[in-house]
Design a protein around this motif. Structure first.
Motif, PDB file in Angstrom:
ATOM      1  N   HIS A  57       0.845  -1.190   0.000  1.00 47.20           N
ATOM      2  CA  HIS A  57       0.000   0.000   0.000  1.00 47.20           C
ATOM      3  C   HIS A  57       0.889   1.252   0.000  1.00 47.20           C
ATOM      4  CE1 HIS A  57      -3.531  -2.436   0.643  1.00 47.20           C
ATOM      5  NE2 HIS A  57      -3.006  -2.980   1.723  1.00 47.20           N
ATOM      6  N   LEU A  58       0.946   1.977  -1.118  1.00 43.67           N
ATOM      7  CA  LEU A  58       1.823   3.144  -1.219  1.00 43.67           C
ATOM      8  C   LEU A  58       1.344   4.299  -0.357  1.00 43.67           C
ATOM      9  CD1 LEU A  58       2.699   3.135  -5.031  1.00 43.67           C
ATOM     10  CD2 LEU A  58       4.046   2.280  -3.108  1.00 43.67           C
ATOM     11  N   SER A  59       0.074   4.323   0.008  1.00 41.12           N
ATOM     12  CA  SER A  59      -0.432   5.413   0.846  1.00 41.12           C
ATOM     13  C   SER A  59       0.138   5.351   2.262  1.00 41.12           C
ATOM     14  CB  SER A  59      -1.960   5.381   0.907  1.00 41.12           C
ATOM     15  OG  SER A  59      -2.415   4.145   1.415  1.00 41.12           O
ATOM     16  N   ASP A  60       0.816   4.243   2.611  1.00 37.46           N
ATOM     17  CA  ASP A  60       1.463   4.153   3.921  1.00 37.46           C
ATOM     18  C   ASP A  60       2.823   4.851   3.941  1.00 37.46           C
ATOM     19  OD1 ASP A  60      -0.603   2.735   5.093  1.00 37.46           O
ATOM     20  OD2 ASP A  60       0.222   0.789   4.510  1.00 37.46           O
ATOM     21  N   ILE A  61       3.310   5.272   2.771  1.00 39.81           N
ATOM     22  CA  ILE A  61       4.568   6.028   2.694  1.00 39.81           C
ATOM     23  C   ILE A  61       4.254   7.496   2.955  1.00 39.81           C
ATOM     24  CG2 ILE A  61       6.492   6.713   1.209  1.00 39.81           C
ATOM     25  CD1 ILE A  61       6.179   4.067  -0.257  1.00 39.81           C
ATOM     26  N   ARG A  62       4.956   8.080   3.921  1.00 37.19           N
ATOM     27  CA  ARG A  62       4.668   9.456   4.342  1.00 37.19           C
ATOM     28  C   ARG A  62       5.881  10.354   4.137  1.00 37.19           C
ATOM     29  NH1 ARG A  62       3.062   6.270   8.547  1.00 37.19           N
ATOM     30  NH2 ARG A  62       4.842   6.957   9.800  1.00 37.19           N
ATOM     31  N   PHE A  63       5.597  11.590   3.699  1.00 40.65           N
ATOM     32  CA  PHE A  63       6.615  12.639   3.622  1.00 40.65           C
ATOM     33  C   PHE A  63       6.391  13.552   4.824  1.00 40.65           C
ATOM     34  CE2 PHE A  63       6.934  10.803  -0.391  1.00 40.65           C
ATOM     35  CZ  PHE A  63       7.994  11.323  -1.116  1.00 40.65           C
ATOM     36  N   ARG A  64       7.460  13.813   5.577  1.00 38.45           N
ATOM     37  CA  ARG A  64       7.307  14.497   6.860  1.00 38.45           C
ATOM     38  C   ARG A  64       8.150  15.762   6.910  1.00 38.45           C
ATOM     39  NH1 ARG A  64      10.037  12.723  11.624  1.00 38.45           N
ATOM     40  NH2 ARG A  64      10.451  10.751  10.530  1.00 38.45           N
ATOM     41  N   LEU A  72       1.688   9.571   0.518  1.00 39.74           N
ATOM     42  CA  LEU A  72       1.854   9.385  -0.919  1.00 39.74           C
ATOM     43  C   LEU A  72       0.549   8.887  -1.529  1.00 39.74           C
ATOM     44  CD1 LEU A  72       3.869   9.310  -3.331  1.00 39.74           C
ATOM     45  CD2 LEU A  72       4.401   6.958  -2.663  1.00 39.74           C
ATOM     46  N   SER A  73       0.247   9.381  -2.723  1.00 42.47           N
ATOM     47  CA  SER A  73      -0.940   8.940  -3.452  1.00 42.47           C
ATOM     48  C   SER A  73      -0.504   8.472  -4.834  1.00 42.47           C
ATOM     49  CB  SER A  73      -1.946  10.088  -3.570  1.00 42.47           C
ATOM     50  OG  SER A  73      -3.030   9.732  -4.393  1.00 42.47           O
ATOM     51  N   TYR A  74      -1.033   7.302  -5.265  1.00 45.76           N
ATOM     52  CA  TYR A  74      -0.646   6.720  -6.547  1.00 45.76           C
ATOM     53  C   TYR A  74      -1.888   6.240  -7.283  1.00 45.76           C
ATOM     54  CZ  TYR A  74       1.349   3.300  -9.832  1.00 45.76           C
ATOM     55  OH  TYR A  74       1.676   2.586 -10.948  1.00 45.76           O
ATOM     56  N   THR A  75      -2.031   6.661  -8.545  1.00 46.93           N
ATOM     57  CA  THR A  75      -3.207   6.302  -9.333  1.00 46.93           C
ATOM     58  C   THR A  75      -2.851   5.488 -10.574  1.00 46.93           C
ATOM     59  OG1 THR A  75      -3.086   8.392 -10.579  1.00 46.93           O
ATOM     60  CG2 THR A  75      -4.439   8.374  -8.575  1.00 46.93           C
ATOM     61  N   GLY A  76      -1.604   5.030 -10.671  1.00 41.50           N
ATOM     62  CA  GLY A  76      -1.152   4.357 -11.890  1.00 41.50           C
ATOM     63  C   GLY A  76      -1.648   2.938 -12.061  1.00 41.50           C
ATOM     64  N   ASN A  77      -2.037   2.292 -10.965  1.00 36.03           N
ATOM     65  CA  ASN A  77      -2.504   0.914 -11.037  1.00 36.03           C
ATOM     66  C   ASN A  77      -4.027   0.907 -10.930  1.00 36.03           C
ATOM     67  OD1 ASN A  77      -2.909  -1.841 -10.879  1.00 36.03           O
ATOM     68  ND2 ASN A  77      -1.212  -2.188  -9.453  1.00 36.03           N
ATOM     69  N   VAL A  78      -4.694   0.920 -12.072  1.00 33.92           N
ATOM     70  CA  VAL A  78      -6.157   1.071 -12.084  1.00 33.92           C
ATOM     71  C   VAL A  78      -6.839  -0.107 -11.413  1.00 33.92           C
ATOM     72  CG1 VAL A  78      -8.188   1.323 -13.550  1.00 33.92           C
ATOM     73  CG2 VAL A  78      -6.033   2.445 -14.204  1.00 33.92           C
ATOM     74  N   GLY A  79      -6.360  -1.337 -11.687  1.00 33.30           N
ATOM     75  CA  GLY A  79      -7.001  -2.512 -11.129  1.00 33.30           C
ATOM     76  C   GLY A  79      -6.821  -2.641  -9.631  1.00 33.30           C
ATOM     77  N   LEU A  80      -5.655  -2.185  -9.130  1.00 32.77           N
ATOM     78  CA  LEU A  80      -5.359  -2.252  -7.700  1.00 32.77           C
ATOM     79  C   LEU A  80      -4.924  -0.863  -7.248  1.00 32.77           C
ATOM     80  CD1 LEU A  80      -3.366  -5.610  -7.687  1.00 32.77           C
ATOM     81  CD2 LEU A  80      -5.652  -5.250  -6.731  1.00 32.77           C
ATOM     82  N   PRO A  81      -5.879   0.022  -6.968  1.00 37.33           N
ATOM     83  CA  PRO A  81      -5.558   1.416  -6.630  1.00 37.33           C
ATOM     84  C   PRO A  81      -4.581   1.527  -5.469  1.00 37.33           C
ATOM     85  CG  PRO A  81      -7.926   1.108  -6.912  1.00 37.33           C
ATOM     86  CD  PRO A  81      -7.311  -0.263  -6.903  1.00 37.33           C
ATOM     87  N   ASP A  82      -3.601   2.417  -5.643  1.00 34.44           N
ATOM     88  CA  ASP A  82      -2.670   2.758  -4.580  1.00 34.44           C
ATOM     89  C   ASP A  82      -1.739   1.602  -4.200  1.00 34.44           C
ATOM     90  OD1 ASP A  82      -1.951   5.039  -3.046  1.00 34.44           O
ATOM     91  OD2 ASP A  82      -2.678   4.043  -1.252  1.00 34.44           O
ATOM     92  N   MET A  83      -1.573   0.624  -5.090  1.00 33.47           N
ATOM     93  CA  MET A  83      -0.788  -0.552  -4.723  1.00 33.47           C
ATOM     94  C   MET A  83       0.384  -0.772  -5.680  1.00 33.47           C
ATOM     95  SD  MET A  83      -2.092  -4.411  -3.803  1.00 33.47           S
ATOM     96  CE  MET A  83      -2.683  -3.822  -2.198  1.00 33.47           C
ATOM     97  N   PHE A  84       1.532  -1.118  -5.089  1.00 33.06           N
ATOM     98  CA  PHE A  84       2.740  -1.496  -5.816  1.00 33.06           C
ATOM     99  C   PHE A  84       2.840  -3.025  -5.742  1.00 33.06           C
ATOM    100  CE2 PHE A  84       7.688  -1.376  -5.396  1.00 33.06           C
ATOM    101  CZ  PHE A  84       7.824  -1.889  -6.673  1.00 33.06           C
ATOM    102  N   VAL A  85       2.677  -3.683  -6.880  1.00 32.04           N
ATOM    103  CA  VAL A  85       2.708  -5.146  -6.931  1.00 32.04           C
ATOM    104  C   VAL A  85       4.147  -5.603  -7.178  1.00 32.04           C
ATOM    105  CG1 VAL A  85       1.870  -7.222  -8.077  1.00 32.04           C
ATOM    106  CG2 VAL A  85       0.334  -5.266  -7.740  1.00 32.04           C
ATOM    107  N   ILE A  86       4.716  -6.304  -6.191  1.00 33.08           N
ATOM    108  CA  ILE A  86       6.099  -6.765  -6.251  1.00 33.08           C
ATOM    109  C   ILE A  86       6.107  -8.254  -6.588  1.00 33.08           C
ATOM    110  CG2 ILE A  86       8.236  -7.018  -4.936  1.00 33.08           C
ATOM    111  CD1 ILE A  86       7.173  -4.709  -3.132  1.00 33.08           C
ATOM    112  N   GLU A  87       6.788  -8.612  -7.644  1.00 37.64           N
ATOM    113  CA  GLU A  87       6.819 -10.006  -8.083  1.00 37.64           C
ATOM    114  C   GLU A  87       7.551 -10.893  -7.074  1.00 37.64           C
ATOM    115  OE1 GLU A  87       7.581 -10.866 -12.332  1.00 37.64           O
ATOM    116  OE2 GLU A  87       8.022  -8.714 -12.469  1.00 37.64           O
ATOM    117  N   GLY A  88       7.109 -12.144  -6.994  1.00 39.39           N
ATOM    118  CA  GLY A  88       7.782 -13.116  -6.146  1.00 39.39           C
ATOM    119  C   GLY A  88       8.599 -14.093  -6.968  1.00 39.39           C
TER     120      GLY A  88
END
Length: 293
Positions: A57-64, A72-88
């Motif tokens: 969840h990228l919204s858990d990253i904070r600038f202080r 942080l807000s991210y709209t690039g992943n339409v299917g999974l809003p606000d999420m960075f999918v890391i491959e395993g």
């Protein structure tokens, strides 16, 4: 039975890594100047040796900045809003999988975050396994997993600093026929750039502008950071009587300092100890007449 690795479907279990704070002390040098960036990007690069993908969840990253925090807000992943999918990792024993994502002005609020001049980035990695549920998921976990590593890289084409300063000449410009403005830029930042002075009247209109280009960047050491030795560039502006007449209208000067990479450099390392100082001096030529003659 080999107990060093466990196979199964780990569903969409919650996943978390302890928080890490990254210092951005370079912004401290900009003080109360307004800050703007051209084409800013933040790249997140994750190395994962777990046998399952992770959605962060990228919204858990904070600038202080002080007591003020912005997520942080991210709209690039339409299917999974606000999420960075890391491959395993697909198979036990394979090398780590590396996944990168770029956040820019079109898919995130990175511009507003950087222009707030943050002191820290609080990098909190919270998410879940198997963000795209295959049902069933083919996962594994090994006891010798090193875990998840996330790196942050901030880049931009240009950064501009703006500051308004008062310009109160009173009767100083009366009788002047020539005015020489000398400007010295002392730079410990490994970036070159240009300095623009906008002379503005009471209505905020620019009556005169001067652009000084190509002040020198600081030299860098083997790490790509400034060697700490200021590099000096000198400029001069010659004003005639017509220019001086315009300057009589001026109440404020907008100083715009733009920093860019030196030619031939792809990247440099910026530190909090880096600074640029601007000194301005004048040389006057005046003509006085006796009104009684």
């Amino acid at each position: 039975v080999d107990t060093s690795v466990v196979y199964g479907d780990f569903k969409q279990e919650a996943f978390s890594v302890s928080e890490k704070s990254l210092s951005l002390d370079f912004f401290e040098n900009f003080g109360d100047s307004d800050l703007s960036f051209t084409n800013p990007r933040m790249t997140l690069t994750a190395a994962n040796d777990y046998g399952f993908p992770i959605g962060v969840h990228l919204s858990d990253i904070r600038f202080r900045q002080g007591s003020i925090t912005t997520n942080l807000s991210y709209t690039g992943n339409v299917g999974l809003p606000d999420m960075f999918v890391i491959e395993g990792v697909t198979n036990f024993g394979d090398e780590k999988k590396t996944t990168a994502i770029e956040l820019n002005q079109d898919n995130s609020n990175i511009v507003a975050l950087l222009e707030s001049k943050p002191s820290f980035i609080d990098l909190t990695v919270n998410g879940k396994a198997n963000p795209i549920d295959a049902n069933p998921n083919e996962n594994f976990y090994a006891t010798d997993n090193e875990g998840l590593e996330v790196q942050v890289n901030l880049t931009f084409d240009e950064v501009s600093l703006q500051k308004m300063i008062s310009f109160d000449t009173e009767d100083l410009l009366d009788n002047l026929t020539e005015l020489l403005l000398s400007v010295t830029v002392s730079n410990k930042i490994p970036l070159t750039g240009r300095l623009v002075l906008h002379f503005k009247n009471d209505f905020g209109q620019t009556v005169l502008s001067e652009t000084l280009t190509g002040f020198e960047a600081a030299n860098v050491d083997e790490t790509g950071a400034s060697d700490g030795v200021p590099v000096t560039s000198d400029f001069r502006i010659d004003w005639d009587e017509e220019d001086i007449t315009l300057l009589n209208e001026v109440q404020n000067v907008q100083v715009v300092l733009t920093l860019v990479l030196p030619q031939g450099e792809d990247e440099v390392l910026l530190r909090g100890s880096d600074a640029v100082r601007i000194s301005i001096g004048t040389k006057l030529s005046a003509e006085f007449t006796d009104d009684n003659e």
